[in-house]
Design an enzyme around this catalytic site. Sequence first.
Site, PDB file in Angstrom:
ATOM      1  N   GLY A   9       2.716   2.645  10.730  1.00 26.79           N
ATOM      2  CA  GLY A   9       3.643   3.760  10.539  1.00 26.79           C
ATOM      3  C   GLY A   9       4.360   4.171  11.812  1.00 26.79           C
ATOM      4  N   ASN A  24       0.871  -1.177   0.000  1.00 27.93           N
ATOM      5  CA  ASN A  24       0.000   0.000   0.000  1.00 27.93           C
ATOM      6  C   ASN A  24       0.910   1.228   0.000  1.00 27.93           C
ATOM      7  OD1 ASN A  24      -1.764   2.057   0.465  1.00 27.93           O
ATOM      8  ND2 ASN A  24      -2.394   1.390   2.514  1.00 27.93           N
ATOM      9  N   GLU A  54      -5.031  -4.688  10.710  1.00 32.32           N
ATOM     10  CA  GLU A  54      -4.028  -3.633  10.878  1.00 32.32           C
ATOM     11  C   GLU A  54      -4.321  -2.876  12.170  1.00 32.32           C
ATOM     12  OE1 GLU A  54      -2.212  -2.555   6.764  1.00 32.32           O
ATOM     13  OE2 GLU A  54      -3.828  -1.168   7.231  1.00 32.32           O
ATOM     14  N   SER A  85       3.764  -1.797  10.348  1.00 34.40           N
ATOM     15  CA  SER A  85       5.207  -1.835  10.589  1.00 34.40           C
ATOM     16  C   SER A  85       5.844  -3.191  10.267  1.00 34.40           C
ATOM     17  CB  SER A  85       5.528  -1.412  12.036  1.00 34.40           C
ATOM     18  OG  SER A  85       5.116  -0.082  12.260  1.00 34.40           O
ATOM     19  N   GLU A 130      -6.732   4.786   7.940  1.00 32.77           N
ATOM     20  CA  GLU A 130      -6.484   6.209   7.651  1.00 32.77           C
ATOM     21  C   GLU A 130      -7.722   6.846   7.036  1.00 32.77           C
ATOM     22  OE1 GLU A 130      -2.831   5.639   5.466  1.00 32.77           O
ATOM     23  OE2 GLU A 130      -1.823   5.099   7.338  1.00 32.77           O
ATOM     24  N   HIS A 188      -9.398   1.204   4.969  1.00 29.24           N
ATOM     25  CA  HIS A 188      -8.134   1.452   5.663  1.00 29.24           C
ATOM     26  C   HIS A 188      -8.382   2.413   6.827  1.00 29.24           C
ATOM     27  CE1 HIS A 188      -4.052   2.590   6.579  1.00 29.24           C
ATOM     28  NE2 HIS A 188      -3.660   1.522   5.913  1.00 29.24           N
ATOM     29  N   LYS A 239       0.172   4.245  -0.275  1.00 26.41           N
ATOM     30  CA  LYS A 239      -0.444   5.451   0.295  1.00 26.41           C
ATOM     31  C   LYS A 239      -0.188   6.635  -0.653  1.00 26.41           C
ATOM     32  CE  LYS A 239      -0.105   3.265   4.749  1.00 26.41           C
ATOM     33  NZ  LYS A 239      -0.007   3.352   6.202  1.00 26.41           N
TER      34      LYS A 239
END
Length: 272
Positions: free
Chosen positions: A187, A11, A181, A225, A101, A99, A13
Site C-alpha cells: 500500500g 485481496n 509480501e 504495490s 495487516e 496477512h 481487503k
Amino acid sequence: MKTRKPLVAGNWKMNGDTVFNEHLLGELRASLGREPLAAIEIAVCPPFPYLAQAGGLLAGSAIERGAQNVSDRPNGAFTGEVSATMLVDLGCRWVIVGHSERRQSMGETDDDVCAKLTMAAAHGLGIIACIGETLEERESGRTEAVLARQVDALVGAASQAQRGGDVAAPMPAERFVLAYEPVWAIGTGRSASPEIAQQAHAFIRSRLAALAGEGRATRILYGGSVKPENAGSLFAMPDIDGGLIGGAALIADDFLAICRAAAAHSGVSVER
Ligand code: 13P
C-alpha cells in the site's frame, strides 16, 4: 521454463459494496470471457459479507473465490468468527492466512496462523499463506531470519496437512501457496524491485526445499504495490509465480493487465 501455473489473487481487503462489486466482477467476467487466460489461475478475495454475492456474479466463470481470514475453531460460541465449513459452504476455494495487516494490527502470531492453516486445510480450502519482513527488520539485516522463522512455521503445519494430519483427505501440494509480501511495500506504492523480490523468493524456495523437499512445486506469489507497470518485470523472475494484489485488484483494467502479465510469463503450455 517455469512449470508452476501462476496464480493471481486479488485481496480486496475491507473494500467494496454490492454495487461496486457488481461492476468490478461484471467487467472481469466479461473480459475473461472474451479473452480466457487459461495459463493462469485467478482468484478474488472479497470481504466475508460479499462472498455469496461474488459467487452469484462469477457462477460458471473460471475466477475462483477466496476469503481473507478464517477461524481456527470448528464452530460454536465464537462471536464474530467465520468457520472453514462456512467458507466451503459458500463455494470458496482459497483462504488468505497470516496477512501482515492481521499479524500487525490483530496481533496474530505464527502459531495463530498455523492453527488457521490447519483448520482450513482440513476442510479442503487452498491456502495463501503470507510472510514478509518489516522495513525495520530489513534495514537491520534480519530479512532472512524473519522469513526463515515464518516459512519454517507455515511449512511445518502445511506438511502435516499434506501428510493427512488428522483428516481423511491430505492437502494437495498445489493448494499450499506462499505469498511474499514485504511489509514496507504494501500500500506504499513502493514495490520491491524485481531483483530484491527474486532474492527473497529464491531464499524462501531454498528453505522450502530444505524443509519439505518440494521447493520446486510450491508457488510463491509476490505482493506489495503490484501495478500493471511493474507486474511484467516481477513475474519474469524465475521464482515469482504470480501475485497477491491489493489496491490494483479494485480496478478492473489494472487487475486484468496484471493477469495478462502473469499469463505472458507462464511457462505452462495449455490446450485451448
Ligand atoms: P497493495 O497491492 O495495495 O500494496 O497490497 C498488497 C497486499 O497487501 C495484498 O495482500
